[in-house]
Write a protein that holds these residues in place. Structure first.
Motif, mmCIF file in Angstrom:
data_model
loop_
_atom_site.group_PDB
_atom_site.id
_atom_site.type_symbol
_atom_site.label_atom_id
_atom_site.label_comp_id
_atom_site.label_asym_id
_atom_site.label_seq_id
_atom_site.Cartn_x
_atom_site.Cartn_y
_atom_site.Cartn_z
ATOM 1 N N THR A 76 67.280 -67.299 -45.529
ATOM 2 C CA THR A 76 66.740 -66.364 -46.192
ATOM 3 C C THR A 76 66.664 -65.028 -45.483
ATOM 4 O O THR A 76 66.406 -64.352 -46.476
ATOM 5 C CB THR A 76 65.423 -67.340 -45.973
ATOM 6 O OG1 THR A 76 65.312 -68.247 -46.340
ATOM 7 C CG2 THR A 76 64.353 -66.334 -46.544
ATOM 8 N N ILE A 80 66.533 -62.105 -48.735
ATOM 9 C CA ILE A 80 66.029 -60.841 -48.235
ATOM 10 C C ILE A 80 65.858 -59.679 -48.246
ATOM 11 O O ILE A 80 66.163 -58.526 -49.410
ATOM 12 C CB ILE A 80 64.833 -61.116 -47.458
ATOM 13 C CG1 ILE A 80 63.607 -62.288 -47.755
ATOM 14 C CG2 ILE A 80 63.419 -60.017 -47.274
ATOM 15 C CD1 ILE A 80 63.171 -62.546 -49.768
ATOM 16 N N GLN A 128 56.565 -66.122 -55.446
ATOM 17 C CA GLN A 128 56.292 -66.775 -54.251
ATOM 18 C C GLN A 128 56.940 -68.413 -53.795
ATOM 19 O O GLN A 128 57.531 -68.906 -53.218
ATOM 20 C CB GLN A 128 55.029 -66.950 -54.224
ATOM 21 C CG GLN A 128 54.289 -67.437 -52.875
ATOM 22 C CD GLN A 128 52.761 -67.027 -52.534
ATOM 23 O OE1 GLN A 128 51.771 -66.272 -53.543
ATOM 24 N NE2 GLN A 128 52.422 -67.535 -51.556
ATOM 25 N N TYR A 131 60.825 -68.036 -52.598
ATOM 26 C CA TYR A 131 60.625 -67.835 -51.688
ATOM 27 C C TYR A 131 60.464 -68.967 -50.343
ATOM 28 O O TYR A 131 60.950 -69.339 -49.964
ATOM 29 C CB TYR A 131 60.446 -66.566 -51.679
ATOM 30 C CG TYR A 131 59.934 -65.182 -51.189
ATOM 31 C CD1 TYR A 131 61.331 -64.693 -52.053
ATOM 32 C CD2 TYR A 131 59.009 -64.590 -51.670
ATOM 33 C CE1 TYR A 131 61.268 -63.377 -52.451
ATOM 34 C CE2 TYR A 131 59.433 -63.504 -51.960
ATOM 35 C CZ TYR A 131 60.383 -62.261 -52.461
ATOM 36 O OH TYR A 131 60.383 -61.292 -52.933
ATOM 37 N N LYS A 134 63.319 -71.367 -50.718
ATOM 38 C CA LYS A 134 64.612 -70.658 -49.905
ATOM 39 C C LYS A 134 64.024 -71.138 -48.824
ATOM 40 O O LYS A 134 64.893 -71.697 -47.445
ATOM 41 C CB LYS A 134 64.999 -69.803 -50.081
ATOM 42 C CG LYS A 134 65.895 -69.037 -49.046
ATOM 43 C CD LYS A 134 67.616 -69.435 -49.524
ATOM 44 C CE LYS A 134 68.557 -68.593 -49.296
ATOM 45 N NZ LYS A 134 69.326 -68.959 -49.865
ATOM 46 N N ALA A 149 56.312 -67.059 -47.241
ATOM 47 C CA ALA A 149 56.590 -66.785 -48.172
ATOM 48 C C ALA A 149 55.423 -65.613 -49.071
ATOM 49 O O ALA A 149 55.691 -64.830 -49.978
ATOM 50 C CB ALA A 149 56.573 -68.220 -50.411
ATOM 51 N N LEU A 152 56.029 -62.618 -47.297
ATOM 52 C CA LEU A 152 57.264 -61.924 -47.899
ATOM 53 C C LEU A 152 56.350 -61.407 -49.095
ATOM 54 O O LEU A 152 57.136 -59.685 -49.584
ATOM 55 C CB LEU A 152 58.351 -62.879 -47.991
ATOM 56 C CG LEU A 152 59.081 -63.460 -47.126
ATOM 57 C CD1 LEU A 152 60.127 -64.418 -47.362
ATOM 58 C CD2 LEU A 152 60.272 -61.838 -46.394
ATOM 59 N N THR A 153 56.070 -62.189 -50.149
ATOM 60 C CA THR A 153 55.538 -61.107 -51.755
ATOM 61 C C THR A 153 54.106 -60.271 -51.413
ATOM 62 O O THR A 153 54.948 -59.105 -51.676
ATOM 63 C CB THR A 153 54.869 -62.300 -52.590
ATOM 64 O OG1 THR A 153 55.977 -63.566 -52.320
ATOM 65 C CG2 THR A 153 54.120 -62.095 -53.681
#
Length: 187
Positions: A76, A80, A128, A131, A134, A149, A152-153
């Motif tokens: 990941t 990313i 989301q 992510y 993953k 997730a 990250l979003t």
């Protein structure tokens, strides 16, 4: 390109560049060189229906892009970072982030139109979920994957908006240095 696709592609670009409220139907029609009748033939409910269709299209494009990046990277973290690098290059080349910027539409329209809010929410939820999936394949617990997730979003979307408003790729570069440590700690 058929008229409907032309309207969608042109409106998507204009909405991303200028925002929904700043783009008039006349501008879209002129850019496409089509009549108002052609627009209403494909989008009987007008500009808002066109916007929702544009958001659905963005959802597909973004999903396809994220899946392609994720398929090329086992971790990941690497995926990313690759995605952020692509966004940085996009910004540095175009002085904006083409294809990923819909946050301005959300802030502008989400409280004014329930159908637009739902379309925007679906787009964020989809990102989301990508992510999340993953992270699960990498061994994160469901709870950690969900929380990361979301982080990250929010981080990437926030950094995109900051890049645009600051006219600098620094926010994306900053989160690219910080997110890997967050992924390591929470595994």
């Amino acid at each position: 390109m058929d008229t409907k696709s032309l309207l969608i592609d042109t409106a998507t670009t204009l909405f991303q560049q200028k925002g929904y409220k700043s783009v008039g139907l006349t501008e879209i029609l002129k850019a496409c060189n089509v009549t108002k009748g052609a627009l209403y033939h494909h989008f009987p409910n007008g500009k808002e229906e066109l916007l929702i269709t544009c958001l659905h299209g963005l959802n597909e494009v973004i999903t396809t892009d994220i899946k392609a990046i994720f398929s090329r990277h086992l971790s990941t973290k690497d995926a990313i970072l690759s995605m952020i690098d692509k966004l940085i290059l996009n910004f540095e080349k175009n002085d904006t982030i083409i294809g990923y910027t819909f946050s301005s539409i959300v802030s502008e329209m989400a409280t004014m139109s329930e159908p637009v809010r739902i379309a925007c929410s679906a787009l964020y939820e989809n990102i989301q979920n990508l992510y999340h999936e993953k992270l699960l394949t990498e061994g994160y617990s469901n709870e950690s994957a969900s929380a990361i997730a979301l982080l990250l979003t929010a981080s990437i979307e926030g950094a995109i908006m900051l890049c645009i408003t600051q006219n600098s790729a620094t926010p994306l570069k900053t989160i690219a240095t910080l997110l890997p440590s967050i992924l390591e700690v929470n595994k």
